[in-house]
Design a protein around this motif. Structure first.
Motif, PDB file in Angstrom:
ATOM      1  N   HIS A  75     -59.725  20.750  42.534  1.00  0.00           N
ATOM      2  CA  HIS A  75     -58.930  19.707  41.889  1.00  0.00           C
ATOM      3  C   HIS A  75     -57.456  19.849  42.232  1.00  0.00           C
ATOM      4  CE1 HIS A  75     -61.787  17.989  38.893  1.00  0.00           C
ATOM      5  NE2 HIS A  75     -62.391  19.147  39.053  1.00  0.00           N
ATOM      6  N   GLY A  76     -56.734  18.737  42.074  1.00  0.00           N
ATOM      7  CA  GLY A  76     -55.305  18.814  41.891  1.00  0.00           C
ATOM      8  C   GLY A  76     -55.026  19.026  40.418  1.00  0.00           C
ATOM      9  N   ASP A  77     -53.769  19.318  40.069  1.00  0.00           N
ATOM     10  CA  ASP A  77     -53.493  19.527  38.647  1.00  0.00           C
ATOM     11  C   ASP A  77     -53.555  18.218  37.870  1.00  0.00           C
ATOM     12  OD1 ASP A  77     -51.202  18.982  40.224  1.00  0.00           O
ATOM     13  OD2 ASP A  77     -49.830  19.729  38.700  1.00  0.00           O
ATOM     14  N   GLY A  86     -55.365  23.061  42.812  1.00  0.00           N
ATOM     15  CA  GLY A  86     -54.214  23.011  43.714  1.00  0.00           C
ATOM     16  C   GLY A  86     -53.035  22.451  42.943  1.00  0.00           C
ATOM     17  N   ASN A  87     -52.215  23.329  42.418  1.00  0.00           N
ATOM     18  CA  ASN A  87     -51.218  22.969  41.412  1.00  0.00           C
ATOM     19  C   ASN A  87     -49.860  22.723  42.063  1.00  0.00           C
ATOM     20  OD1 ASN A  87     -49.656  22.711  39.139  1.00  0.00           O
ATOM     21  ND2 ASN A  87     -50.192  24.695  38.255  1.00  0.00           N
ATOM     22  N   ASN A  88     -49.493  21.437  42.190  1.00  0.00           N
ATOM     23  CA  ASN A  88     -48.188  21.115  42.784  1.00  0.00           C
ATOM     24  C   ASN A  88     -47.248  20.461  41.777  1.00  0.00           C
ATOM     25  OD1 ASN A  88     -49.256  18.572  42.525  1.00  0.00           O
ATOM     26  ND2 ASN A  88     -49.197  18.044  44.688  1.00  0.00           N
ATOM     27  N   TYR A  89     -47.577  20.591  40.480  1.00  0.00           N
ATOM     28  CA  TYR A  89     -46.733  20.124  39.381  1.00  0.00           C
ATOM     29  C   TYR A  89     -46.513  18.602  39.408  1.00  0.00           C
ATOM     30  CZ  TYR A  89     -45.363  25.098  39.787  1.00  0.00           C
ATOM     31  OH  TYR A  89     -45.353  26.472  39.912  1.00  0.00           O
ATOM     32  N   VAL A 103     -49.176  25.301  44.943  1.00  0.00           N
ATOM     33  CA  VAL A 103     -48.850  24.719  46.248  1.00  0.00           C
ATOM     34  C   VAL A 103     -47.652  23.790  46.108  1.00  0.00           C
ATOM     35  CG1 VAL A 103     -51.225  24.879  47.086  1.00  0.00           C
ATOM     36  CG2 VAL A 103     -50.469  22.799  45.918  1.00  0.00           C
ATOM     37  N   SER A 104     -47.069  23.451  47.237  1.00  0.00           N
ATOM     38  CA  SER A 104     -45.903  22.570  47.258  1.00  0.00           C
ATOM     39  C   SER A 104     -46.337  21.106  47.197  1.00  0.00           C
ATOM     40  CB  SER A 104     -45.101  22.805  48.528  1.00  0.00           C
ATOM     41  OG  SER A 104     -44.027  21.882  48.626  1.00  0.00           O
TER      42      SER A 104
END
Length: 605
Positions: free
Chosen positions: A467-469, A494-497, A568-569
């Motif tokens: 997942h993404g966040d 995949g945490n890119n805020y 991650v960015s």
């Protein structure tokens, strides 16, 4: 007209009678679906369903209870995709049913055969403002199901169940929903009056191609110099992979797969082309596009590049499309040979026809070109592992993640930008099967249910729930479900805020100004790994490439579901997102995000 008097016959089930209680409609329902092959059902408890749930215990149907009804329906869909069987789910009256509607919507759009059981107040209480009785569930379900019906006679349960089950798998598969009012489930049937229908008879054979269609397809195939087989969700089934591989080898045809479902060709095989999106690279390496594409259980649309011509050429290519739904054939592209058939029956018929000829024009040079596409480095491969933000470059992070997985895992991908990066790198995972959960609706959050259903269908395989966040936030509480049932699932966020694709789109449209980023930021302080630990899952947080493999190894050794918070960015923006925005088109075009741009009604000079 004569009177109808059902009798006990060969069509009747050998009903199992409870020892310490009365046999009820709920028992008849449970034993009916068990006779059709159901051994597991996903859902969330509601008192309306108790007679059925108790009946499931006596019918040896395993119950997997989730924390949200949407996930229960999506888990049934994930189970269906992996097992090849009908997925069964249950949701209680009105409130639970309403929560389940998103799952029905995605299953209908993505043609997944699921059987949804719901309940409602007693029939006598219609239009009395009774508890959980406001909405007419059948009316609401009809537009997003193949069949929706309310049972009003307990003795008719097997007949209606059999009809609905067959409807779910016939032609283009899809969801069905049956409403069993609580008084029907709690009433004892008159055994001598039960309408069995076809409950105890085998399902019909799948459709097969007409002989002349096989001859026409064979003629097109033997004339093609650059043929491609492109598989989708419909290209699956018992013993399908071996027969399909034989067909590909006999015709010297490279195989690519839709992002919805792939793949059936072993890793390392010379005919494995990889994701269909890689076909868009042919012009970049100055190679010709395919001159024949065989779409096997794969629908045209945005998942195959829409009408852009990037994946499905707009000229110089002939098309054979095989689908169980004749209306789908030629829906958005001109098709030279349309065949209404299951993928399995088409493969069987073509193998028989091909045995009569060996005259295929496909060359080794074409095979080498097509199969090399998956190995072409991406534009971001040479960029640094960490960006100016100090966070990991997504291309390097997801590549290392995939390389850390054991071969043969099931990969389930959910999210926007994370989905684009992951598809580009998917071949590194050596997965036995991969699914993009967002589907034709672009529905975020599906991955939680898909991964659950996949893990129940294939308990021996690791399931990666990626997942993404953004998408992770929809059903994070299902980590509790994973833990309660000790499922072999590794969730990676995949945490890119940020809502990555939304933020990227706003940046491309309006420039990277804070004021322009509306409703697209997420918290940089969310500790998903802490939540996972609290829900009894193994967990870790990683923000260095060198730490990914070790973290994955430790999580897999923990002996319980795990979660990795992978930082991650939010840069760079993926090339597919840029192409979907297509903002650099000049003043005479109106930019329509994620679709084709349109010309202005009045051109500027």
């Amino acid at each position: 007209m004569g009177s109808y008097a059902p009798t006990v016959s060969d069509d009747a089930l050998r009903l199992k009678m409870p020892e310490a209680r009365e046999f009820l409609g709920g028992d008849l329902l449970a034993q009916s679906i068990a006779a059709l092959g159901c051994d597991v059902a996903f859902g969330l408890h509601g008192g309306h369903l108790d007679a059925f749930l108790t009946g499931c215990s006596d019918a040896n149907i395993r119950l997997i209870d989730t924390r949200h009804e949407t996930v229960a329906v999506q888990a049934a869909e994930g189970y269906a995709k992996i097992s090849g069987k009908v997925g069964v789910c249950f949701v209680t009256a009105n409130s639970g049913f309403s929560n389940g509607l998103p799952g029905l919507a995605t299953a209908f759009a993505d043609r997944s055969p699921i059987f949804c059981i719901t309940s409602s107040p007693p029939l006598r209480d219609a239009e009395t403002n009774c508890l959980q009785g406001f909405h007419d569930q059948v009316v609401l379900a009809k537009p997003i199901t193949k069949f929706a019906h309310r049972v009003t006679n307990v003795e008719e349960i097997p007949r209606i169940v059999s009809y609905a089950w067959r409807t779910a798998v016939a032609g283009a598969p899809g969801p069905v929903l049956i409403d069993f009012p609580i008084d029907i489930l709690f009433s004892p049937p008159r055994l001598e009056s039960i309408a069995w229908g076809a409950i105890n008879r085998p399902l019909p054979y799948a459709p097969a191609p007409a002989p002349e269609a096989v001859d026409e397809a064979l003629q097109l195939w033997t004339q093609a110099k650059r043929p491609v087989l492109l598989t989708g969700t419909g290209a699956r089934g018992k013993d399908f992979a071996n027969q399909f591989l034989k067909l590909a080898e006999m015709t010297n045809t490279p195989v690519f797969y839709s992002s919805k479902y792939g793949s059936v060709i072993p890793y390392g095989h010379k005919l494995r082309g990889g994701p269909a999106s890689r076909l868009a690279l042919l012009p970049m390496i100055k190679e010709q596009s395919p001159d024949l594409m065989i779409l096997l259980g794969a629908r045209t649309g945005f998942l195959l590049g829409g009408r852009s011509g990037a994946i499905l050429p707009n000229s110089g290519c002939k098309f054979i499309q095989v689908d169980t739904d004749g209306g789908e054939i030629g829906k958005s592209h001109a098709i030279d040979c349309g065949i209404v058939s299951s993928s399995q029956q088409f493969v069987h018929a073509m193998l028989s026809a091909i045995s009569r000829t060996n005259n295929f024009a496909s060359s080794e040079a074409w095979i080498q070109t097509a199969s090399s596409l998956k190995d072409i480095p991406g534009a971001a491969d040479n960029e640094p592992e960490e960006l100016n933000s100090g966070r990991l470059h997504p291309v390097h992070a997801y590549r290392e993640l995939f390389k850390s997985l054991p071969a043969g895992a099931i990969v389930c991908i959910d999210g926007g930008e994370v989905g684009q990066w992951s598809l580009e790198l998917l071949e590194h995972s050596r997965a036995s099967l991969a699914m993009v959960a967002t589907g034709y609706l672009g529905f975020l959050g599906n991955g939680w249910g898909y991964a659950l259903g996949a893990a129940v269908a294939e308990p021996s395989k690791l399931v990666l729930n990626l997942h993404g966040d953004g998408s992770a936030g929809f059903h994070l509480q299902e980590l509790d479900t994973y833990a309660r049932f000790s499922l072999n699932i590794l969730t990676v966020i995949g945490n890119n805020y940020a809502w990555g694709m939304s933020q990227a789109g706003q940046d491309l449209l309006y420039g990277e100004t804070v004021s322009a980023r509306q409703a697209s930021k997420l918290s940089p302080h969310a500790e998903y790994e802490t939540v996972a630990a609290g829900l009894q899952c193994a967990s870790a947080r990683v923000d260095k490439i060198a730490d990914i493999r070790g973290a994955v190894d430790n999580l897999l050794k923990a002996g319980k579901p795990g979660l990795l918070n992978l930082i991650v960015s939010d840069k760079p923006i993926h090339a597919v997102t840029k192409s979907m925005l297509n903002v650099d088109v000049g003043k005479n075009w109106i930019v329509v995000p994620y679709y084709d741009n349109i010309p202005r009604p009045h051109y500027e000079i």
